[in-house]
Design a protein around this motif. Sequence first.
Motif, short mmCIF file in Angstrom:
data_model
loop_
_atom_site.label_atom_id
_atom_site.label_comp_id
_atom_site.label_asym_id
_atom_site.label_seq_id
_atom_site.Cartn_x
_atom_site.Cartn_y
_atom_site.Cartn_z
N VAL A 34 -11.14 65.24 10.53
CA VAL A 34 -10.50 65.11 9.12
C VAL A 34 -10.87 64.02 8.24
O VAL A 34 -11.03 64.46 6.92
N GLY B 210 -13.21 67.53 7.02
CA GLY B 210 -11.89 67.52 6.65
C GLY B 210 -10.94 68.33 7.39
O GLY B 210 -10.97 68.53 8.61
N GLY B 211 -9.98 69.02 6.63
CA GLY B 211 -8.89 69.75 7.20
C GLY B 211 -7.79 69.39 7.76
O GLY B 211 -7.39 68.28 7.29
N ASN B 212 -7.02 70.18 8.70
CA ASN B 212 -5.74 69.79 9.20
C ASN B 212 -5.61 70.04 10.53
O ASN B 212 -6.46 70.69 11.33
N SER C 231 -11.00 73.06 9.89
CA SER C 231 -11.91 72.40 8.79
C SER C 231 -11.21 73.10 7.53
O SER C 231 -10.50 73.80 7.28
N ALA C 232 -11.62 72.02 6.42
CA ALA C 232 -11.38 72.46 5.00
C ALA C 232 -11.61 73.47 4.41
O ALA C 232 -10.83 74.50 3.92
N ASP C 233 -13.05 73.90 4.97
CA ASP C 233 -13.32 75.37 4.39
C ASP C 233 -13.07 76.46 5.32
O ASP C 233 -13.32 77.70 5.05
#
Length: 418
Positions: free
Chosen positions: A173, A179-181, A241-243
Motif C-alpha cells: 500500500v 498502493g491500494g487497499n 492495488s490502486a489500479d
Amino acid sequence: MNSARTVTPSVISDRKLHLIKKCSDQILLSPDNRCCKYLIPYLDSEEGKALSNEDLLTFYQCVRTGIDNEDSGLGCYAMTPDDYTKFGGFFNAVIRDYHGDATGTAKHETDWDASGVGEGGVLDVRKLGFDQELSMRVRVGRNLKAFNLPGKMDQAERIKFEQQVLGAFQALVDNPDYGGNIYSMTPNFGEGVENPNKISDEKYQELVDAHVLFKDMDADPFLKSAGISSDWPYGRGCWQSADGQCIIWFGEEDQLRIMCMKKGFLLNEVFDRLNTMLKTVESIEGIDFATSDDYGYVTSCPSNLGTGMRASVHVKIPNLTSDGTDAKAKEVCNPLGLSVRGTGGEHTPIGADGTVDISPRARLFIKEKDIIEKLYKGIELLMAQENKPAEAPPAEAPPAEVVATEEAPKEEAPPAAE
C-alpha cells in the motif's frame, strides 16, 4: 468445528484396514481416484507402517477428501509443507502420476526469464489476428514456511497468519507502484481486538461480484472434507492495488494467491508484472515461501506444485462453440495441453458470445517462462482452428440412370426418416 479434526489418532489406527477396504471398493467404482489407488500400497509399505498415531491423524486429514469424494481425480491435500516429505512414498506416487513423470526422477526448476520467448520477450496477440484487447490473468499459489497449510489451520492460526501478512500488504500500500487497499472478512482478532480492515457484508458481496474476492468455499465438497474451508470467514480477505490489476488473496486454498490481470495485447505484460511483484513481496521481512527441492513451490493441492501458476486469457471462439458448449473447443485444446473453462471459472458456462477461458494445464516440471509461451502458442493454434473454413457438405450423387426393365413387384415405401 471441522469434522476432519475430531477423529482421534486411536480411531485412525483402528481404521487402517477399513480405509484400505473402502479405497479398494472405491477403486472399482472410480479407477481414476489416485488417492485410493496409492493409499492402499502406501499403508502397507515400511514407511506407512512406521507412522506414529499423530502422523496417521495428519495423513488421514491429507487423504480424507479422496475418501469422502469417490469421484475425485487426485483426492489429497497436504496439511503442512513437510507432508510432501513425511508422507513421501504416498505423495510422490500421486504427484508423478498426475503430472506425467514416467521417469520418477524429474526435479522442478524455476525460471522466469522470458526474454527469449516471442520477439525479444514480447508476446503480442495482435500478431495472431486479434484487433480487440484480451482479458489476461496470471496467478501463483504461495505458502509461508512458518505456518500450517490451510487444511490444518484452526481459527487462531488463521488470525495469526493474517496479522503476519498485514505488514507485507501495508508495504505494498505504501509503495507508489502499487498502493491500494486491504479488505478483510475476519470479524475480529480475538480477545476484544478489533480488525481495522474489516469490511461490511455489502462490501464483501460487491467485491465478489467484481471478481476481486472469492466466495465461501464451504460449498466445495473437496475443500470442505480437507478442512480448507473451515472457520469461515476468519483469516480471509485480500489486498488490491490502486489500479485494480494486482490482487493477493489470503485464506483460500493456499495461504496466498498472488495475481496480476489486465486487458491488453501484450501477454508478457501481466507475466512480467507478476514476477516483479513477487520479488517485491519476497523481499519483505517475515515473508519466506515454502519450497521443495523436488517439487518447487509448495501448495496445498499437489496439482499446483512447482510453479503454482495458472496463466489464462479470455478468447472469443463463436465457431467452435456454435452448439452452445465448449465440447469442440476442448477437442482442439486437449492435445495442446490447454484447459477450457467458462468465463467465471471452473464449472461455469461459456460466454453468450462464445468467450471461453484458456490456460495451460502444466504446473510442475515446467518453467514459468515456458507456461506463458505455451499459452501464446496455444492461442495461435486454437485460433487457426476457429478460423478454419467450414468444410462444404458432400455433393449429392447424381440420379441413377433409368434403365427400362420389366416392372418389379411393388413394395410399401419405407417410413420417412425423422
